[in-house]
Scaffold this motif. Structure first.
Motif, PDB file in Angstrom:
ATOM      1  N   THR A  72       0.838  -1.204   0.000  1.00  0.00           N
ATOM      2  CA  THR A  72       0.000   0.000   0.000  1.00  0.00           C
ATOM      3  C   THR A  72       0.870   1.251   0.000  1.00  0.00           C
ATOM      4  N   ARG A  73       1.906   1.256   0.853  1.00  0.00           N
ATOM      5  CA  ARG A  73       2.809   2.416   0.900  1.00  0.00           C
ATOM      6  C   ARG A  73       3.525   2.601  -0.443  1.00  0.00           C
ATOM      7  N   ASP A  74       3.946   1.500  -1.037  1.00  0.00           N
ATOM      8  CA  ASP A  74       4.617   1.587  -2.346  1.00  0.00           C
ATOM      9  C   ASP A  74       3.678   2.198  -3.397  1.00  0.00           C
ATOM     10  N   ALA A  75       2.395   1.789  -3.328  1.00  0.00           N
ATOM     11  CA  ALA A  75       1.417   2.317  -4.290  1.00  0.00           C
ATOM     12  C   ALA A  75       1.216   3.810  -4.091  1.00  0.00           C
ATOM     13  N   LEU A  76       1.118   4.245  -2.840  1.00  0.00           N
ATOM     14  CA  LEU A  76       0.905   5.675  -2.578  1.00  0.00           C
ATOM     15  C   LEU A  76       2.120   6.481  -3.023  1.00  0.00           C
ATOM     16  N   ARG A  77       3.320   5.950  -2.806  1.00  0.00           N
ATOM     17  CA  ARG A  77       4.523   6.642  -3.266  1.00  0.00           C
ATOM     18  C   ARG A  77       4.525   6.736  -4.790  1.00  0.00           C
ATOM     19  N   MET A  78       4.116   5.643  -5.444  1.00  0.00           N
ATOM     20  CA  MET A  78       4.062   5.651  -6.913  1.00  0.00           C
ATOM     21  C   MET A  78       3.062   6.699  -7.411  1.00  0.00           C
ATOM     22  N   LEU A  79       1.895   6.758  -6.761  1.00  0.00           N
ATOM     23  CA  LEU A  79       0.892   7.751  -7.169  1.00  0.00           C
ATOM     24  C   LEU A  79       1.429   9.166  -6.993  1.00  0.00           C
ATOM     25  N   ALA A  80       2.281   9.359  -5.982  1.00  0.00           N
ATOM     26  CA  ALA A  80       2.842  10.692  -5.731  1.00  0.00           C
ATOM     27  C   ALA A  80       3.954  11.038  -6.715  1.00  0.00           C
ATOM     28  N   GLU A  81       4.791  10.057  -7.034  1.00  0.00           N
ATOM     29  CA  GLU A  81       6.040  10.362  -7.752  1.00  0.00           C
ATOM     30  C   GLU A  81       5.996  10.076  -9.249  1.00  0.00           C
ATOM     31  N   ASP A  82       5.189   9.122  -9.651  1.00  0.00           N
ATOM     32  CA  ASP A  82       5.148   8.743 -11.071  1.00  0.00           C
ATOM     33  C   ASP A  82       4.385   9.810 -11.851  1.00  0.00           C
ATOM     34  N   PRO A  83       5.006  10.418 -12.846  1.00  0.00           N
ATOM     35  CA  PRO A  83       4.351  11.528 -13.551  1.00  0.00           C
ATOM     36  C   PRO A  83       3.094  11.139 -14.317  1.00  0.00           C
ATOM     37  N   ARG A  84       2.821   9.857 -14.430  1.00  0.00           N
ATOM     38  CA  ARG A  84       1.605   9.434 -15.127  1.00  0.00           C
ATOM     39  C   ARG A  84       0.343   9.637 -14.280  1.00  0.00           C
ATOM     40  N   PHE A  85       0.529   9.910 -12.973  1.00  0.00           N
ATOM     41  CA  PHE A  85      -0.639   9.972 -12.079  1.00  0.00           C
ATOM     42  C   PHE A  85      -0.747  11.310 -11.359  1.00  0.00           C
ATOM     43  N   ASP A  86      -1.974  11.713 -11.111  1.00  0.00           N
ATOM     44  CA  ASP A  86      -2.263  12.802 -10.184  1.00  0.00           C
ATOM     45  C   ASP A  86      -3.303  12.223  -9.229  1.00  0.00           C
ATOM     46  N   ALA A  87      -3.030  12.262  -7.928  1.00  0.00           N
ATOM     47  CA  ALA A  87      -3.850  11.467  -7.010  1.00  0.00           C
ATOM     48  C   ALA A  87      -4.054  12.130  -5.659  1.00  0.00           C
ATOM     49  N   THR A  88      -5.102  11.684  -4.994  1.00  0.00           N
ATOM     50  CA  THR A  88      -5.288  11.993  -3.589  1.00  0.00           C
ATOM     51  C   THR A  88      -5.875  10.761  -2.901  1.00  0.00           C
ATOM     52  N   ALA A  89      -6.033  10.842  -1.593  1.00  0.00           N
ATOM     53  CA  ALA A  89      -6.594   9.700  -0.869  1.00  0.00           C
ATOM     54  C   ALA A  89      -7.411  10.208   0.306  1.00  0.00           C
ATOM     55  N   LEU A  90      -8.414   9.445   0.661  1.00  0.00           N
ATOM     56  CA  LEU A  90      -9.295   9.782   1.776  1.00  0.00           C
ATOM     57  C   LEU A  90      -9.385   8.609   2.728  1.00  0.00           C
ATOM     58  N   GLN A  91      -9.355   8.918   4.015  1.00  0.00           N
ATOM     59  CA  GLN A  91      -9.616   7.880   5.008  1.00  0.00           C
ATOM     60  C   GLN A  91     -11.119   7.629   5.084  1.00  0.00           C
ATOM     61  N   THR A  92     -11.486   6.435   5.453  1.00  0.00           N
ATOM     62  CA  THR A  92     -12.895   6.122   5.693  1.00  0.00           C
ATOM     63  C   THR A  92     -13.014   5.413   7.039  1.00  0.00           C
ATOM     64  N   VAL A  93     -14.120   5.644   7.702  1.00  0.00           N
ATOM     65  CA  VAL A  93     -14.449   4.886   8.913  1.00  0.00           C
ATOM     66  C   VAL A  93     -15.901   4.460   8.794  1.00  0.00           C
ATOM     67  N   GLY A  94     -16.256   3.384   9.450  1.00  0.00           N
ATOM     68  CA  GLY A  94     -17.652   2.976   9.386  1.00  0.00           C
ATOM     69  C   GLY A  94     -17.794   1.490   9.341  1.00  0.00           C
ATOM     70  N   SER A  95     -18.710   1.017   8.487  1.00  0.00           N
ATOM     71  CA  SER A  95     -19.059  -0.402   8.521  1.00  0.00           C
ATOM     72  C   SER A  95     -17.877  -1.299   8.178  1.00  0.00           C
ATOM     73  N   LYS A  96     -16.882  -0.779   7.472  1.00  0.00           N
ATOM     74  CA  LYS A  96     -15.716  -1.603   7.121  1.00  0.00           C
ATOM     75  C   LYS A  96     -14.505  -1.232   7.974  1.00  0.00           C
ATOM     76  N   GLY A  97     -14.767  -0.610   9.115  1.00  0.00           N
ATOM     77  CA  GLY A  97     -13.657  -0.256   9.999  1.00  0.00           C
ATOM     78  C   GLY A  97     -12.929   0.984   9.521  1.00  0.00           C
ATOM     79  N   TRP A  98     -11.665   1.074   9.862  1.00  0.00           N
ATOM     80  CA  TRP A  98     -10.865   2.266   9.565  1.00  0.00           C
ATOM     81  C   TRP A  98      -9.963   1.936   8.388  1.00  0.00           C
ATOM     82  N   ASP A  99     -10.212   2.575   7.260  1.00  0.00           N
ATOM     83  CA  ASP A  99      -9.427   2.274   6.064  1.00  0.00           C
ATOM     84  C   ASP A  99      -9.452   3.499   5.155  1.00  0.00           C
TER      85      ASP A  99
END
Ligand code: DHB
Ligand code: MG
Length: 224
Positions: A187-214
């Motif tokens: 997961t960390r490798d994927a987030l680093r790739m989304l940040a550094e690889d020029p092919r992507f522009d990305a963000t991420a959101l935390q979620t809490v609720g029926s599926k726990g904290w993710d």
């Protein structure tokens, strides 16, 4: 003072699901079939499934790729968004899961627009080369392979393809740079790739609720 506890986050999620998603006989039948077959209850939450559906519709996605079918719950949300002329290719490593998913997707009335490809995604993805680009890619499989899947999402997509990547929070474990958990490392490798690889522009959101904290990441494939 608001009572910010996991129990209240779950109640709030239940309230939002009941209010904005409501009962859905086809999706509930898919979950029941999944439970009956002993599959793990790790499908996306109802509010997240609907978010995927809305993102697909907002972006006008007609050709959708899903990596990780499980019991077909998110597949049904995506297939509805693709519309009668659209198509979803969904990849599932476990033939037993694929059989459950096939039945639920067919029962939901979207079977004609869904192709389930059985096999390891790293084997199936190269066979999709040469087809029309995918408009949206949902990655929700073995987290160890996330960077491989992101690379394929860019390869099989186009400038403007939308990517959603599930499970980027992992109960907060994702902040642990010294984690030896392969799922956290992936997961960390994927987030680093989304940040550094020029092919992507990305963000991420935390979620809490029926599926726990993710959480999940959303990315756009951009001209690099
Ligand atoms: C796991 C995988 C998922 O895709 C998910 O949404 C939750 C948990 C897991 O393998 O632990
Ligand atoms: Mg997931």
């Amino acid at each position: 003072m608001a009572d910010s506890t996991p129990a209240n986050w779950r109640l709030t999620d239940d309230y939002l699901s009941a209010t904005l998603v409501g009962h859905d006989a086809q999706l509930e039948a898919a979950l029941a079939a999944q439970t009956e077959a002993g599959l793990p209850a790790i499908e996306v939450a109802p509010v997240a499934g609907k978010l995927l559906n809305l993102i697909a519709r907002m972006s006008g996605a007609r050709r959708i790729l899903e990596i990780g079918t499980l019991g077909g719950y998110s597949t049904i949300w995506l297939a509805r968004a693709a519309g009668a002329d659209g198509e979803v290719v969904t990849i599932e490593a476990e033939p037993e899961n694929a059989a459950i998913a096939r039945a639920s997707i067919d029962a939901a009335g979207v079977g004609e627009r869904v192709a389930i490809r059985i096999g390891r995604a790293s084997d199936v993805l190269p066979t999709l080369e040469g087809s029309e680009p995918f408009d949206l890619v949902f990655i929700d499989a073995d987290k160890q392979s996330n960077t491989i899947y992101l690379d394929w999402a860019a390869t099989l997509g186009r400038d403007g393809t939308v990517i959603a990547l599930d499970n980027i929070g992992r109960d907060g474990e994702v902040v642990r740079a010294d984690s030896v958990d392969p799922m956290v490392i992936g997961t960390r490798d994927a987030l680093r790739m989304l940040a550094e690889d020029p092919r992507f522009d990305a963000t991420a959101l935390q979620t809490v609720g029926s599926k726990g904290w993710d959480g999940f990441a959303v990315a756009l494939v951009v001209a690099s």
